[in-house]
Design a protein around this motif. Structure first.
Motif, mmCIF file in Angstrom:
data_model
loop_
_atom_site.group_PDB
_atom_site.id
_atom_site.type_symbol
_atom_site.label_atom_id
_atom_site.label_comp_id
_atom_site.label_asym_id
_atom_site.label_seq_id
_atom_site.Cartn_x
_atom_site.Cartn_y
_atom_site.Cartn_z
ATOM 1 N N LYS A 136 0.868 -1.172 0.000
ATOM 2 C CA LYS A 136 0.000 0.000 0.000
ATOM 3 C C LYS A 136 0.907 1.224 0.000
ATOM 4 O O LYS A 136 1.609 1.493 0.987
ATOM 5 C CB LYS A 136 -0.903 0.007 1.239
ATOM 6 N N VAL A 137 0.927 1.942 -1.113
ATOM 7 C CA VAL A 137 1.856 3.061 -1.290
ATOM 8 C C VAL A 137 1.260 4.346 -0.747
ATOM 9 O O VAL A 137 0.089 4.674 -1.020
ATOM 10 C CB VAL A 137 2.204 3.233 -2.785
ATOM 11 N N PHE A 138 2.080 5.094 0.006
ATOM 12 C CA PHE A 138 1.683 6.399 0.535
ATOM 13 C C PHE A 138 2.747 7.408 0.100
ATOM 14 O O PHE A 138 3.750 7.614 0.785
ATOM 15 C CB PHE A 138 1.539 6.351 2.061
ATOM 16 N N HIS A 139 2.529 7.993 -1.071
ATOM 17 C CA HIS A 139 3.510 8.927 -1.618
ATOM 18 C C HIS A 139 3.315 10.298 -0.992
ATOM 19 O O HIS A 139 2.192 10.778 -0.833
ATOM 20 C CB HIS A 139 3.357 9.029 -3.134
ATOM 21 N N ASN A 140 4.424 10.915 -0.599
ATOM 22 C CA ASN A 140 4.382 12.253 -0.012
ATOM 23 C C ASN A 140 4.956 13.226 -1.034
ATOM 24 O O ASN A 140 6.160 13.228 -1.296
ATOM 25 C CB ASN A 140 5.194 12.277 1.292
ATOM 26 N N ASP A 141 4.108 14.043 -1.615
ATOM 27 C CA ASP A 141 4.543 14.949 -2.676
ATOM 28 C C ASP A 141 5.554 15.977 -2.189
ATOM 29 O O ASP A 141 6.441 16.383 -2.937
ATOM 30 C CB ASP A 141 3.338 15.676 -3.282
ATOM 31 N N SER A 142 5.425 16.423 -0.948
ATOM 32 C CA SER A 142 6.327 17.457 -0.436
ATOM 33 C C SER A 142 7.590 16.868 0.199
ATOM 34 O O SER A 142 8.593 17.575 0.341
ATOM 35 C CB SER A 142 5.599 18.342 0.583
ATOM 36 N N LEU A 143 7.547 15.598 0.588
ATOM 37 C CA LEU A 143 8.710 14.901 1.150
ATOM 38 C C LEU A 143 8.897 13.588 0.379
ATOM 39 O O LEU A 143 8.748 12.497 0.933
ATOM 40 C CB LEU A 143 8.504 14.610 2.643
ATOM 41 N N PRO A 144 9.227 13.678 -0.902
ATOM 42 C CA PRO A 144 9.184 12.470 -1.747
ATOM 43 C C PRO A 144 10.107 11.355 -1.305
ATOM 44 O O PRO A 144 9.768 10.173 -1.413
ATOM 45 C CB PRO A 144 9.560 12.993 -3.134
ATOM 46 N N ARG A 145 11.306 11.682 -0.777
ATOM 47 C CA ARG A 145 12.217 10.624 -0.329
ATOM 48 C C ARG A 145 11.739 9.966 0.968
ATOM 49 O O ARG A 145 12.270 8.934 1.364
ATOM 50 C CB ARG A 145 13.633 11.168 -0.141
ATOM 51 N N LYS A 184 12.695 20.352 10.482
ATOM 52 C CA LYS A 184 12.245 19.100 11.068
ATOM 53 C C LYS A 184 10.725 19.007 11.204
ATOM 54 O O LYS A 184 10.171 17.906 11.254
ATOM 55 C CB LYS A 184 12.870 18.913 12.450
ATOM 56 N N ALA A 185 10.039 20.138 11.263
ATOM 57 C CA ALA A 185 8.612 20.142 11.593
ATOM 58 C C ALA A 185 7.771 19.278 10.655
ATOM 59 O O ALA A 185 6.977 18.446 11.126
ATOM 60 C CB ALA A 185 8.085 21.577 11.636
ATOM 61 N N PRO A 186 7.880 19.438 9.329
ATOM 62 C CA PRO A 186 7.039 18.593 8.465
ATOM 63 C C PRO A 186 7.389 17.114 8.537
ATOM 64 O O PRO A 186 6.516 16.259 8.350
ATOM 65 C CB PRO A 186 7.287 19.165 7.063
ATOM 66 N N VAL A 187 8.646 16.800 8.826
ATOM 67 C CA VAL A 187 9.055 15.408 8.965
ATOM 68 C C VAL A 187 8.411 14.798 10.212
ATOM 69 O O VAL A 187 7.854 13.689 10.172
ATOM 70 C CB VAL A 187 10.591 15.289 9.044
ATOM 71 N N LEU A 188 8.474 15.527 11.310
ATOM 72 C CA LEU A 188 7.863 15.043 12.545
ATOM 73 C C LEU A 188 6.354 14.892 12.380
ATOM 74 O O LEU A 188 5.760 13.916 12.851
ATOM 75 C CB LEU A 188 8.179 15.990 13.701
ATOM 76 N N ASP A 189 5.723 15.843 11.692
ATOM 77 C CA ASP A 189 4.276 15.757 11.474
ATOM 78 C C ASP A 189 3.924 14.516 10.659
ATOM 79 O O ASP A 189 2.974 13.793 10.984
ATOM 80 C CB ASP A 189 3.788 17.010 10.743
ATOM 81 N N GLY A 240 15.114 17.317 -0.706
ATOM 82 C CA GLY A 240 14.444 17.400 0.577
ATOM 83 C C GLY A 240 15.004 16.436 1.604
ATOM 84 O O GLY A 240 16.003 15.756 1.376
ATOM 85 N N PRO A 241 14.364 16.342 2.772
ATOM 86 C CA PRO A 241 14.817 15.443 3.840
ATOM 87 C C PRO A 241 14.936 14.014 3.345
ATOM 88 O O PRO A 241 14.167 13.564 2.488
ATOM 89 C CB PRO A 241 13.718 15.576 4.897
ATOM 90 N N ARG A 242 15.916 13.288 3.922
ATOM 91 C CA ARG A 242 16.159 11.922 3.464
ATOM 92 C C ARG A 242 16.731 11.077 4.583
ATOM 93 O O ARG A 242 17.406 11.581 5.491
ATOM 94 C CB ARG A 242 17.116 11.926 2.278
#
Length: 289
Positions: A136-145, A184-189, A240-242
């Protein structure tokens, strides 16, 4: 309940054979490589409910296959390899992919699409069999990696062969996957919503999100450089974050030192393989379990 633990980051590399050699030089048993039906070649270091998976482009003619909700697994890996080596996305362990989709939808994370596939294998007794896997794929457009997929291995018994889970370096899996992020905020969210837990601090005092199978550690670039003894290029965070490191659990650090033919940095309680150019854009920190 379908719990979601860290199962396996997919470390994308240009030269699969060279990467396999490097990881073997660190004392991992790497099973013979295979290929996904969407064209990526794959090699695995297997643990109980966890994997270190190294992927590359195996058959370019298959990269457009298995389209699901506009997501094409092979093209996703290829796209990041065109930029740099490193983790392209991560599998999360689940025993019920459908329930995992429902749980994440309830937390505002919609499933991009579903992939069902299998491959023919030969069991230890010599009889033919076939794996069955649901993604089940959950692609994150703003954090693609940092996109993820819930991975249900319906026949885990055809993957976790004991003789392939015994590593010369004594590795038993990994305790943490470390993410480098300028913000870090969007990653933690993202990860607190996926795992339905609050952010916390890990034993080293860094931002963390606990899962049922290891934790995510989130670091700023300068923190990562000091902690893992590396220097990051200016382009390192271009996408972006990785995920940039794994903390590998081992029985005994002396065993790691005895069997590894790769240069390791040594601290009082850890060993660090910090040449990220050899490890597919990753650092590895060996920690006693």
């Amino acid at each position: 309940m379908a719990y979601l633990g860290i199962d396996h980051p997919l470390i994308a590399v240009h030269d699969l054979d060279k990467a396999i050699e490097t990881y073997r030089d660190l004392g991992f048993f790497i099973a013979p490589p295979g290929q996904h039906p969407w064209g990526t070649s794959t090699a695995l270091a297997l643990f109980r409910h966890q994997i270190i998976e190294i992927v590359s482009i195996g058959d370019e003619t298959l990269l457009d296959g298995y389209d699901t909700g506009g997501f094409r697994f092979g093209r996703h890996v290829e796209g990041f390899l065109n930029s740099s080596e490193g983790v392209a996305l991560t599998a999360l362990f689940t025993e019920d992919a459908e329930e995992a989709e429902e749980q994440l939808a309830a937390r505002g994370i919609q499933c991009t699409g579903t992939i069902d596939f299998g491959r023919d294998v030969v069991r230890a007794d010599g009889e033919p069999d076939r794996t069955k896997t649901t993604l089940k794929v959950f692609h994150n457009d703003s954090l693609p990696r940092l996109s993820v997929f819930a991975c249900q291995q319906h026949r885990r018994d055809l993957l976790e062969f004991p003789d392939r889970m015994t590593h010369p370096n004594g590795a038993q899996g990994f305790a943490a996957a470390t993410i480098v992020a300028e913000d870090k905020a969007p990653v933690l969210d993202w990860f607190t919503r996926i795992h339905n837990v609050p952010a916390t601090k890990d034993a080293e005092g860094f931002d963390a999100v606990e899962t049922t199978n290891g934790h995510w550690r989130i670091m700023a670039p300068d923190q990562f450089e000091a902690f893992y003894r590396v220097t990051l290029s200016q382009a390192f965070l271009a996408n972006g974050p990785r995920i940039s490191a794994l903390d590998v659990r081992v029985k005994n650090l002396e065993v790691v030192k005895d069997c590894a033919s790769v240069t390791l940095s040594e601290t009082d309680e850890h060993l660090i393989a910090s040449d990220m150019s050899q490890l597919g854009g990753m650092a590895l920190r060996f920690v006693p379990s």
